[in-house]
Structures are given as structure tokens and as C-alpha cells.
Design a protein around this motif. Structure first.
Motif, short mmCIF file in Angstrom:
data_model
loop_
_atom_site.label_atom_id
_atom_site.label_comp_id
_atom_site.label_asym_id
_atom_site.label_seq_id
_atom_site.Cartn_x
_atom_site.Cartn_y
_atom_site.Cartn_z
N ARG A 212 0.82 -1.22 0.00
CA ARG A 212 0.00 0.00 0.00
C ARG A 212 0.85 1.26 0.00
O ARG A 212 0.38 2.34 -0.32
CB ARG A 212 -0.94 -0.01 1.21
N GLY A 213 2.11 1.13 0.41
CA GLY A 213 2.98 2.30 0.40
C GLY A 213 2.73 3.26 1.55
O GLY A 213 2.88 4.47 1.40
N LYS A 215 3.52 5.32 5.01
CA LYS A 215 4.75 5.98 5.44
C LYS A 215 5.06 5.72 6.92
O LYS A 215 6.10 6.17 7.42
CB LYS A 215 4.65 7.48 5.17
N ARG A 240 8.39 5.15 11.56
CA ARG A 240 8.47 5.68 10.20
C ARG A 240 9.19 4.70 9.28
O ARG A 240 10.18 4.09 9.65
CB ARG A 240 9.21 7.02 10.23
N HIS A 243 10.13 4.58 1.12
CA HIS A 243 10.02 3.81 -0.12
C HIS A 243 11.21 2.89 -0.38
O HIS A 243 11.12 1.98 -1.17
CB HIS A 243 9.85 4.77 -1.30
N THR C 32 23.66 0.84 -8.26
CA THR C 32 22.27 0.57 -7.89
C THR C 32 21.74 1.60 -6.89
O THR C 32 20.54 1.76 -6.75
CB THR C 32 22.09 -0.84 -7.31
N ALA C 34 22.88 5.64 -5.23
CA ALA C 34 23.85 6.73 -5.10
C ALA C 34 23.22 7.85 -4.32
O ALA C 34 22.10 8.27 -4.60
CB ALA C 34 24.28 7.24 -6.48
N HIS D 36 18.85 9.09 -6.28
CA HIS D 36 18.12 8.20 -7.17
C HIS D 36 17.74 6.94 -6.42
O HIS D 36 18.27 6.64 -5.34
CB HIS D 36 18.90 7.93 -8.46
N PHE D 37 16.77 6.25 -6.96
CA PHE D 37 16.23 5.06 -6.31
C PHE D 37 15.77 4.08 -7.38
O PHE D 37 15.08 4.46 -8.32
CB PHE D 37 15.05 5.44 -5.41
N ILE D 234 1.55 10.26 0.05
CA ILE D 234 2.77 11.08 0.06
C ILE D 234 3.34 11.18 1.47
O ILE D 234 4.53 11.05 1.68
CB ILE D 234 2.48 12.50 -0.48
N GLU D 235 2.47 11.39 2.46
CA GLU D 235 2.95 11.55 3.83
C GLU D 235 1.84 11.22 4.82
O GLU D 235 0.65 11.39 4.50
CB GLU D 235 3.47 12.99 4.05
N LYS D 280 1.95 3.72 -5.38
CA LYS D 280 2.70 4.28 -4.27
C LYS D 280 3.47 5.53 -4.71
O LYS D 280 3.41 5.90 -5.88
CB LYS D 280 3.70 3.24 -3.73
N THR D 281 4.20 6.13 -3.78
CA THR D 281 5.08 7.24 -4.15
C THR D 281 6.51 6.93 -3.74
O THR D 281 6.77 6.16 -2.82
CB THR D 281 4.70 8.58 -3.47
N VAL D 282 7.42 7.58 -4.46
CA VAL D 282 8.82 7.65 -4.07
C VAL D 282 9.05 9.12 -3.70
O VAL D 282 8.71 10.01 -4.49
CB VAL D 282 9.73 7.24 -5.24
N VAL D 283 9.57 9.35 -2.50
CA VAL D 283 9.85 10.73 -2.07
C VAL D 283 11.36 10.85 -1.87
O VAL D 283 11.91 10.33 -0.90
CB VAL D 283 9.09 11.07 -0.77
N LEU D 284 12.01 11.51 -2.79
CA LEU D 284 13.47 11.62 -2.74
C LEU D 284 13.88 12.83 -1.91
O LEU D 284 13.79 13.96 -2.36
CB LEU D 284 14.05 11.71 -4.16
N ARG D 285 14.31 12.56 -0.67
CA ARG D 285 14.67 13.65 0.24
C ARG D 285 16.17 13.69 0.47
O ARG D 285 16.84 12.71 0.30
CB ARG D 285 13.95 13.44 1.56
#
Lengths: 285, 285, 285, 285
Positions: A212-213, A215, A240, A243, C32, C34, D36-37, D234-235, D280-285
Motif C-alpha cells: 500500500r505504500g 509511510k 516511520r 520507499h 544501484t 547513489a 536516485h532510487f 505522500i505523507e 505508491k510514491t517515491v519521495v526523494l529527500r
């Protein structure tokens, strides 16, 4: 400490606090803690009182109980119980193959930081025998044979009665209790579920959470009822995630949550702080 | 609701709960909530009781107060107070240039979700006049002229008395009160500090937190005392930060923490749940 | 997995990501993961790259290292290291009498959920011998005799070298390392402190927290430096407490915090995610 | 800052980081952030790169875009976008009668701590006109007349296009968008739901939470899809509640959660950190 505890619930009427504290004072008991709560939704009152003899000829708990039942208890239609401070809550722990909750509980029990008496560990597998016995606690291997779950549960119940246990803790016990067992253990069995209920009921909860993704992931301690993962919730906690984490990471992070939440729930139950209020709980802290 | 509240503290002796609940019952008052706590370290008892007339000729609060003082109060050497449920806690809010706490409190006040009466906003700057007046609340601009802080504080105290206020909230008010003002507002002034005390006292707390590289930042609501940032703590909360965040990000994240923590502290104070216990607080929830 | 990791830091100049990823691509390595971070305050760049051979004649790690050092490394004045994915971080755990962190780490290690190799446990007491040996790990009792701490530390360092360890974990090891030992273990020793630093340094942190009346307690994992409890912070966490809890309850609640925080810090260190950045850390997740 | 951002996703193949950073370096762009992911479940790569001209004749963003599309983009089958650092994300906020999220967003916008441009507020009620206009932002009252929701949504879409908006924020907008509107706003509309999804979907989530007796309540920000409350999350955040709190208290506590979670989600979206990855989301922080 050897303070005694009086717990009670009753239909919500006025005068409960005064009547109870007056009764205890009149019988030479000193109150050191008192909490009560009136639920306007279920129209019920809940009260927990910690007291000790004040040294002027306090009656025995049995005498107090008899006298209370006849007077205050009868007047307010109370369900009440006097708990002897010298007798710890006696617990049987049930586990399958995942030992993180068991390991955490036994470590706390062994270091004196969980106020219960662990009288036995029961399992449908042998994996946790060594850990249990290292702590000096009897381990009982009760496999489910040919799917005859009722037979196996009968052995658990016999053990529960023989050890004079008050509480069954399902510390990652991967069997669903039959309706009969649920009825027998009503209000006396605590389960730890590996999700933030009501989300992700049933098996593979961390995999559901990953799919479900979400957080945050969670864990929930609740009383066992026949309605799977729907029993009254005692405690919950979350952590927490993000992803980058595969389900295996959620399992690892969740293991700590489960242990912490289960330990809290068992502690509060053992301290007589938890009351079942219809489908919910009242936790008087 | 228009329930009344009785709050009290006294040297810890047995019989307090029974005496207080007995007194209320004898004067036709029905208890709906009661919490008490005995602190074994300061050897003091704290009690909060919510009650309402039961409809059989309950005396006025003034009469109850007089009678209670002569009997139960005197016997247990209590400091006690009867709070009229129809009178909300009246608050003066002090602010400088940062409006996030003020904005949050006024929004909650205007939507009826903060149980206080905001009687005035006072500031040493004009920045918050427009926001305050949009909410229909009187704004008072009291600048500190030529460093004469005592003169300015005198105007605040006059306002406090004229508005019959009970509470001064320092909602990011960037002036340190003089010792005289601290004494005047003893137990009646709540400050929000932008760190997890006791870490990072004084100014620029988020910059201190950034320089130290902490992984969580916090906010603390406490009663004002002459000892800067050392007053009794009412509530604290934290939020996660990481190495990518400059101090400006900590300020933004912290703004939410400060608002939440300050609102909680003010709510509990207004509900008469907070007791000062030497250098600490007891919060009866 | 057997993915390799390249970690590096250098003075912040542009072109780092392009140069590093170009180098790896040119040597038949597939990236894979970075992550990189430029700190504008210390003017340093940090980068962590996970890669594996792409099956077209990738050089050995030693060859990559040599070649990288001569070209990209020299150009950007980098401190870099290639970590072989098949070699786990080897850890010596130090403990005194409180076993909650040790118990938690050994359980995780035994169940394969902590990516380190525990090569030995060392202690100045015998209390944790049984637990350690039950997990099949060598236990070394190195008491401090007549206050000659340097002699005892020499034995720890010999053990560290003999076991080819990379990391010393002070899992509630109640001795302060000498300056010489701090220097030897620079960047290689992680301590768990039982407070939310910078609050409550030194001994009896939970008692300090109780005395101050904080509403949350914490735990902090940090690299050991000569400046006590001032080393770069890797991770922190907090839990809620209240006025009813004596210091003993804080100790019990804190035990879970300490275990969780220490496990996280050790995991991240073992995954080569943690970089020391002056007095702080960068954790590339 | 006026740093530009390149975001992209593509089927997971090796060489992405090297190709992208090489392209930017070859075109005189300096990378200051790169994340990146690779998702092994959806077999997709996601990358976010922050860069600025290095002062040696960098091409315009339009030129970069064209050149990138022909070379790296084509080779890796990328979906990519160059975002101009000088152009803020332009947002239309939709609200009904509950103003806590709107108030929080406008306060942050007005104080420069939310990196968006609020170009309009739209509502099916007049309640929030005054607050919006006090902040100097155009307020549009678009009621749903005789249940003709499509007509009303047409007006929102016209406003969205006329204001050259990028993002629609449903800040407690109590209307369910039609399937057509959901399709139009795909990936461009963020909703705040007042529960910890997937628990308690639909209306009256706090009342559902109260009825179930959970010990934590939550809020969830997610992209809007036709499947109600099932869009990519997202959150999320949670806060503790207890048995004493009626649904009204949950609403008040939840209001802060909703504001904090929505602000975070909008900030990350505006900073081009959020990627939709299937459900789902990917959140690149």
C-alpha cells in the motif's frame, strides 16, 4: 510494593467516588492512587483505587470483598474485584517461531522490569525451547496434530488452570484460537498484531503495508475475541518507514514496535489498569 | 459544559480522596471526574475534581469555598480553589514579530477549539496588529522605550488587571521579563521555548541545535520564573530533522511544534489540570 | 546482497557525481544506489555509491581502489574507501552489568536482522557471560584492576586487532575510555547514552531527567570522542513520560529506546551510511 | 535559490546516474544534489538532480531539454522534466467550511516558509472568503448548483488554466471529484484525509476512530485518484489519543496533524521530490 488494588465498573450514577473512598476510609484503608472515568457513550463508570492498610486493624481482603459486595457494590450494581498486592499477575506466554516478543518479555521478566510472573511458555513448535529454558521457565510443546486444534487448546487450558494463571499472552503465536477458546479466555488473553489496526488485518500485515505504500507502520495489542483482529485495543505504536525499504525491513523495524507495545499492554493489564468497555478499552494511568 | 472544578494540593496524608469526595457528596455535588496524585519525592498530594450541582439545593461556589476552607481545607492544610465552570480562563497573549503561535492560537480561539477567552494581545512591535484586529481582538502596542522595561511591564500589568485576566501567554515574545514581573506573574505566565529543554537555552536555539547536529528538535512550554528557561515544564514535543536541513528549515519545522505544544499547555492550564510541584509540574489528565 | 560500496568525502567542488559515476561506468560497474550531500557549512561533499560488477570484466576492488586513487581521488582530494560487499562489518561489543542493549543486539544478530558480525563480547564484569555464550559468542572478562584502566584497554585493543574488528560498540559499558583509547578508536567506536543529548550528560541521566521534570526522555547514539558525551550524534529517539513515573520507570522505558537507537546506529554504520562531518554526522539513507 | 531541477523516471537499467551526471557536466551544469532510487518491485528508476549553470556558457533549459530528450532520454526511455528554479509551483487551494489547513497554509505562504505561489482559493462555500482576502489572495465562490458537479468542476478547471496553476490542493474540500476531474488532475491534485489510511476511509473518520477505540489517530496526504482514499500516499503522521477524548477532541487534535502533513506533502511536491510509482510514491529527500 504490596499495595492492594480495587477495580470496579458500574452503570454511571453519581456518588461512586464518594461511596468507594468512604468505604475504604471506614475500613482503615489508606488510598494512595485513585482514578475514575465516566463514559458518556456507554454510560458506564470505571474506577481503580490503590490502597493499603493504615495499621489500625484493617480487615482481610476477603472480608473487605464480602462487606463491599453487600453494601457499595450492591447499591451501584458494580462488578468489582479486590486484588492482593502480594500476588503478581501469572502469565502463560504462547509463541510460534518468531521469538522477538518472547525474548523481550523474558529479558524484562528476568531483570524485574515487567510486573508479572511468567509461569510457562507454550508453543506449537520447538524453536523457542532453548531460549525459554535458559531463563529457567518451563517450556511446553503442544503441536496441533492432524488439524485437531480443539485438542491442543484443551492442553493449553489445562496448563493455564494447573499453573493458576490469570493471563494468556499471544506473543506472536501464529494460530487463530477457536471460538470456544476465545470464550474461555475472554478478557484474559492479549494478542499482538503486526499492524496499526484497523488497517492490514490478518496474515502478512507488513507485506500489505509495503504494497500500500504507507509511510508509517504500526503494532497493536488487543484482547482476543472471536472476531479476528477486532478485539478491544489496549495499546498501539508506530514507526516511520520509506520507499527504500523492502518488506523485510518493515518486519525488522516492526519487531521492536511489537515488543514495546506488547510489554506496555501486559504491564498495564498486570497493574489492573485496563478495563474492557464494550468494544474498546479504558486504560486508567 | 458548565461543570465546576475544585483543585487542591496539600502535604501528603491519607484520607484526602475520601474527605474531599465526602464533602462534595454531603453538599449535593455530583463528581464526574476525579484525579489525584501523591508525589513521594515532594511528599505532596494533588487533586482535581470536576463536579456539578445534583439539583437538590447545592450551595453557591462562594459558600462551598468558605465551608470547605473551614473543614476539609483546614484539616489537611490545603491550598484549594473552586473554579466556576461558566467562567473561562481569560488570557492576554504577548508576541513580538513571529506570528506562528499567535496565528495558531487565534485560529483555534475563533473556531472554539481552545477553551480560553482571549481578552487582549500585547506586543512591543506593530507587526501583529492586523492579524489580531482581523480576529476582533484588541491589540496593544507597548514598546520598550530607551530600555525602560519596567515601565513597559507596568503597562502590561495594568492591562492584565483591567481585563481581569488570569493568564499571560508569551507566544514568542522576545523579551525577558524582569524579576519583578516574574514575581507578579508567578504561576500565571506560560512561555514557549524553541528547544527541547534543558538543551539549547537562550536565544537562537535552532541554530544551536543545527550546530550540534541533533537528529530531533523540540519545543517546550513552561511556567515563567526568574531563572531563564528553567521554569516548571508543562509540555514538550519533538520532530525529526536531518543533516540536509539548514537552520532555516529547523525554524520552519519548529514553528509547528511550538504552536502545538503551546496550545496543549494553555488548554491544560485553562482546564485547571496543571499544578506546580516545586520545580516540576503535575498534569492531571 | 554482495553489492560493494564506495564511500568518499572531499572539499566541495562541482563535478563529483559525474566523475565518480563516470569512473564506475568506465570500469564496468553498475550503480544501484547513489546518494550525495554537499554541506555548505563545512564546505565538504559526501558520497555513497552501491555498485556491482556488470559482468564484462570488472577489475578487482584492489585494482579499482588503486586506479580511483590515482585519478578521481587525486583530482578531488578525496578520502575514499571501497567496501567489499561480501565482508560484513566485524564488531566487538562492550558491556558492563546492564544487558538490555546486548540482549537486543545479540537477538537481532542471531536472527539475521542486524548486518554485522559479532566477533566478541568484552566486559569488566562477569554478569553477561552466560547470555553471550548461549548465543555462541566468545566472552572476554577484562576487569579494571587497581584502577589501571590503560592496561585493561590494551587487552581490548589486542582483542580488537586479533579478531580483525572494525567497530567497537559500547552497549552500556560504564567505563569512560582514556584519551589514548579514544584516539585509537576514532570513528570506530559507537556509544549509547541514556539521554537526549545535549541534555543530561554524564551518569544517572534518567535521575537527572526525573529531577528536571521533562515530559519526554531520550537516548543518543554517537561516536566516541575524548569530549565526554560530545561526540558526533548518529541517531536519537524519545519516548513520553509523565509525573507519575519514578526514575525506575524512566530506566525501564529508556531501555527500549537505547536498544532501538543503538541498533539503528550500528546498522547504518555497518551499511557505510554514516560520515563524520566535523562535530556532526551525515547519514546517507 | 534559483537552482534548477531535473526529474526523471525510466525502466530500471544500469548506467542512469552516469549518463545523467555526464550529460549535465558536458553541458556546463554543476550538480549540487542528486538522489536516485531503483525499485526492484516495479523495476523502475527514479532520479532527482539539482543543478545550476557553472558560468561557462550553459544552454537554456529549453535547449537542455531538447538535447537531453534526443540523447539520454531516448536511450533510457525516460519520462523527464527540467524545472526552472525561478518559477515556483503555482497552487490553487480548494476548501469547504473547515479552515484549519487553509489558515496554516496561507500563514506559511505569507511568511515565506512554504515554497509555492498561491494563485487562488476556490470554495463551494463563502466561509473562507474573509481569511483568504485578508492574505491578499483572490477567492472564488463556485457553488455546486442543483447537484451539477461537472459544471462546477469546469469552472475550477478554467481557473486552474487561467492562473497557469500546476497543483490543486484539496485542503479539506468536502466534495468528491468526478472521474473526469480526477483524470484531468492526475498527479496534480493532493488531498488531505483525516485518518491514518487505509483505516477509516470516507466521511466522519474521527468518529470512526473514536468508535473503534484506537490509541493513535492520523492524517494522510495523497494524490487524488478515482478510487476514493486509495491514491498514492505522500505523507502520514499520527498523534496519541485516549479513552477520555470524545470525537470532538479527536477533531481538534487531528486538525494540527492535517495541517502539518498537508504542508509537508505540498512542500515536497513543490520541490519536485515526489514521484508516482504505480499505486505508491517515491519521495526523494
Amino acid at each position: 510494593t504490596n499495595s492492594n488494588v480495587l477495580t470496579l465498573s458500574c452503570p454511571d450514577t453519581t456518588g461512586v467516588v464518594a461511596a468507594v473512598s468512604g468505604f475504604l476510609a471506614a475500613h482503615n484503608c489508606s488510598i494512595t492512587e485513585a482514578q475514575h472515568f465516566d463514559d458518556p457513550y456507554t454510560v458506564k463508570s470505571f474506577m481503580r483505587t490503590v490502597f493499603h492498610p493504615d495499621g489500625h486493624g484493617t480487615p482481610s481482603l476477603a472480608e473487605l470483598d464480602r462487606e463491599f459486595a453487600k453494601t457499595v457494590g450492591a447499591r451501584f450494581k458494580m462488578v468489582h474485584r479486590f486484588h492482593d498486592g502480594r500476588r503478581r499477575c501469572r502469565a502463560v506466554l504462547a509463541v510460534s517461531k518468531h521469538g522477538h516478543c518472547l525474548n523481550s518479555m523474558l529479558h524484562r521478566y528476568s531483570t524485574g522490569t515487567l510486573p508479572i510472573e511468567v509461569v510457562a511458555v507454550v508453543s506449537n513448535h520447538q524453536d523457542m525451547r532453548s531460549l525459554t529454558e535458559w531463563h529457567g521457565i518451563p517450556f511446553h510443546y503442544f503441536p496441533v496434530i492432524d488439524g485437531r486444534k480443539a485438542d491442543q487448546e484443551k492442553r493449553i487450558i489445562e496448563l493455564f488452570e494447573k499453573t493458576e494463571a490469570d493471563l494468556l499472552v499471544l506473543a506472536r503465536y501464529m494460530q487463530i484460537l477457536t471460538a470456544d477458546a476465545c470464550a474461555y479466555f475472554g478478557g484474559k488473553a492479549i494478542n499482538i498484531h503486526h499492524s496499526f489496526l484497523p488497517g492490514f488485518k490478518g496474515a502478512k500485515a507488513y507485506h500489505q503495508a509495503h504494497a500500500r505504500g504507507v509511510k508509517l507502520i504500526g503494532a497493536t495489542a488487543h484482547y482476543v475475541t472471536t472476531d479476528l483482529d477486532e478485539g478491544p485495543i489496549i495499546e498501539q505504536e508506530v514507526a516511520r518507514v520509506d520507499h527504500t525499504m523492502p518488506p523485510e525491513d518493515l518486519v525488522t523495524i516492526g519487531a521492536d514496535l511489537e515488543s514495546v507495545v506488547l510489554n506496555r499492554a501486559v504491564r498495564w493489564h498486570a497493574e489492573r489498569r485496563v478495563f474492557i468497555n464494550d468494544v474498546k478499552t479504558v486504560v486508567l494511568r
